[in-house]
Design a protein around this motif. Structure first.
Motif, mmCIF file in Angstrom:
data_model
loop_
_atom_site.group_PDB
_atom_site.id
_atom_site.type_symbol
_atom_site.label_atom_id
_atom_site.label_comp_id
_atom_site.label_asym_id
_atom_site.label_seq_id
_atom_site.Cartn_x
_atom_site.Cartn_y
_atom_site.Cartn_z
ATOM 1 N N GLY A 239 0.794 -1.220 0.000
ATOM 2 C CA GLY A 239 0.000 0.000 0.000
ATOM 3 C C GLY A 239 0.825 1.266 0.000
ATOM 4 N N GLY A 240 1.962 1.247 0.696
ATOM 5 C CA GLY A 240 2.753 2.462 0.758
ATOM 6 C C GLY A 240 3.983 2.297 1.625
ATOM 7 N N PHE A 241 4.714 3.401 1.754
ATOM 8 C CA PHE A 241 5.948 3.434 2.527
ATOM 9 C C PHE A 241 5.925 4.572 3.531
ATOM 10 N N HIS A 242 6.584 4.357 4.653
ATOM 11 C CA HIS A 242 7.082 5.424 5.500
ATOM 12 C C HIS A 242 8.590 5.407 5.318
ATOM 13 N N PHE A 243 9.110 6.419 4.638
ATOM 14 C CA PHE A 243 10.527 6.432 4.305
ATOM 15 C C PHE A 243 11.367 7.117 5.376
ATOM 16 N N ASN A 244 12.461 6.485 5.710
ATOM 17 C CA ASN A 244 13.511 7.047 6.550
ATOM 18 C C ASN A 244 14.719 6.139 6.374
ATOM 19 N N ASP A 245 15.771 6.395 7.117
ATOM 20 C CA ASP A 245 16.926 5.506 7.085
ATOM 21 C C ASP A 245 17.295 5.158 8.517
ATOM 22 N N ARG A 246 18.172 4.168 8.676
ATOM 23 C CA ARG A 246 18.476 3.675 10.008
ATOM 24 C C ARG A 246 19.888 3.112 10.045
ATOM 25 N N ARG A 247 20.473 3.187 11.207
ATOM 26 C CA ARG A 247 21.743 2.504 11.456
ATOM 27 C C ARG A 247 21.488 1.270 12.324
ATOM 28 N N TYR A 248 20.499 1.347 13.188
ATOM 29 C CA TYR A 248 20.203 0.252 14.116
ATOM 30 C C TYR A 248 18.788 -0.288 13.904
ATOM 31 N N ALA A 249 17.790 0.559 14.100
ATOM 32 C CA ALA A 249 16.416 0.088 13.931
ATOM 33 C C ALA A 249 15.575 1.266 13.468
ATOM 34 N N ASP A 250 14.706 1.763 14.324
ATOM 35 C CA ASP A 250 13.807 2.840 13.928
ATOM 36 C C ASP A 250 14.450 4.185 14.268
#
Length: 396
Positions: A239-250
């Protein structure tokens, strides 16, 4: 891919910014305040409008119900305020984790009264979504348990299914649920919707108006997110994305700041699926970030332009050559084809598109030159003082 096709792709690529990304937020341990952080909904929408004016690809704003709306607020007035700043209201995000009654969960809570309260909130979100003419309501649940034996996992699953079905019946034909998943936090023994398969099962049981929402931060280390995307695409359940980036988790880092190649690979799967299908499937591209250190508007603009760049790069994969290499199991050639596209220079296409749209060629440079953040910092510190939120000088 020819330049006209790439320009057309940019015309049709939009990424939604989150209202909560413009306000003072932080970690569960604390937060660092920013002068220019949004004080109220008007500020959030103004910042969102600034992002869209600079990038041309952020026309909508995701709203978090308990953080953005007051009781009795007129949805038409909110829509008008958004339009004043050149944007529209996008997805409506329910809040099923903040109130004290959700200590042991919302839809999975053993107490039927709490489940009913959570259901009423989601139904309110659906009605608000309808009033705002925004078809998407997103659902993320903090539900789970922290200790073995705390509750029956199968019972929690059944409670979820029962309550989700009640909420689903309130959707009209234009509306849909996007159901998010997260492996841990704040539930550290088991999370009720802990991975994409759990979300998929619920969505499948609900019906065609429920799809899976993939947050690129909500995964364990080294998880192959593009494989998840490929499977969901093939099952027509993305359905879609919540975009971000991570080094560990959220970690809520700006897109591509840690692993741009992963985002490229995700976009490649989407382009590849669209080539097979003959059209792009409806996918809601949304940002989910709250920045404790980076200036908030700068971070959103940075994520938006990075998304544009990686989306274009992924479109430049020579699909015919890739299919030929895959058919011969020429692993080195296949990987090289992907890497060639990833390292391609798409700045010329982006500059051409921005000039044609009357946008700044370098959105970040234009934002800094405008002095927008400093001006809003001065205005909003004064606003906080006038509202009695600080005594003056409390922001730096």
């Amino acid at each position: 891919m020819d330049k006209d096709r790439l320009l057309s792709l940019l015309d049709n690529f939009a990424i939604e910014v989150p209202s909560w990304g413009f306000a003072d937020t932080g970690t569960r341990f604390g937060k660092f305040l920013q002068d220019a952080a949004a004080v109220d909904l008007s500020d959030k929408l103004e910042d969102a409008g600034q992002c869209h004016a600079l990038t041309g690809c952020c026309p909508t704003v995701a709203m978090h119900v308990l953080w953005d709306f007051t009781k009795g607020q007129n949805p038409a007035e909110v829509s008008a305020l958004a339009e004043k700043f050149g944007v529209k209201i996008g997805s409506i995000n329910a809040n099923l984790f903040q109130d004290q009654c959700y200590k042991y969960g919302s839809f999975g809570n053993p107490d039927p009264a709490v489940r009913e309260r959570a259901l009423e909130h989601v139904v309110d979100c659906v009605e608000l979504s309808r009033d705002l003419k925004s078809p998407i309501t997103t659902l993320w649940f903090a539900d789970g348990t922290n200790y073995p034996g705390q509750d029956s996992m199968r019972s929690r699953k059944r409670r979820f299914e029962e309550t989700l079905k009640k909420a689903y019946k309130k959707l009209d034909k234009e509306q849909q649920f996007l159901i998010e998943y997260k492996p841990f936090e704040p539930a550290f023994y088991q999370t009720d919707i802990g991975d994409w398969g759990m979300s998929y099962i619920f969505c499948k049981k609900l019906g065609p108006k429920a799809k899976v929402l993939v947050d690129t931060g909500h995964h364990f280390q080294s998880q192959n997110i593009e494989q998840i995307v490929a499977w969901l695409l093939d099952e027509q359940m993305l359905g879609g994305f919540h975009f971000n980036d991570r080094r560990y988790a959220d970690d809520d880092l700006t897109l591509g700041s840690i692993d741009p190649y992963q985002i490229f690979r995700i976009f490649h799967e989407i382009h590849s699926y669209a080539a097979d299908l003959g059209a792009y499937p409806p996918i809601a591209y949304m940002i989910d970030q709250s920045h404790n250190l980076k200036p908030k508007v700068e971070a959103m603009v940075q994520t938006a332009v990075t998304a544009q760049e990686l989306y274009l790069k992924a479109a430049m994969v020579d699909r015919d050559e890739l299919l030929a290499a895959q058919a011969k199991t020429d692993i080195v050639a296949a990987e090289t084809i992907l890497k060639n596209a990833f390292f391609a220079d798409v700045s010329g296409v982006l500059k051409q598109w921005r000039k044609a749209k009357g946008l700044p060629v370098d959105p970040i440079a234009a934002l800094r030159k405008s002095n927008y953040i400093a001006r809003k910092g001065t205005e909003r510190v004064a606003k906080r003082v006038s509202l009695g939120l600080v005594s003056g000088g409390g922001y730096a």
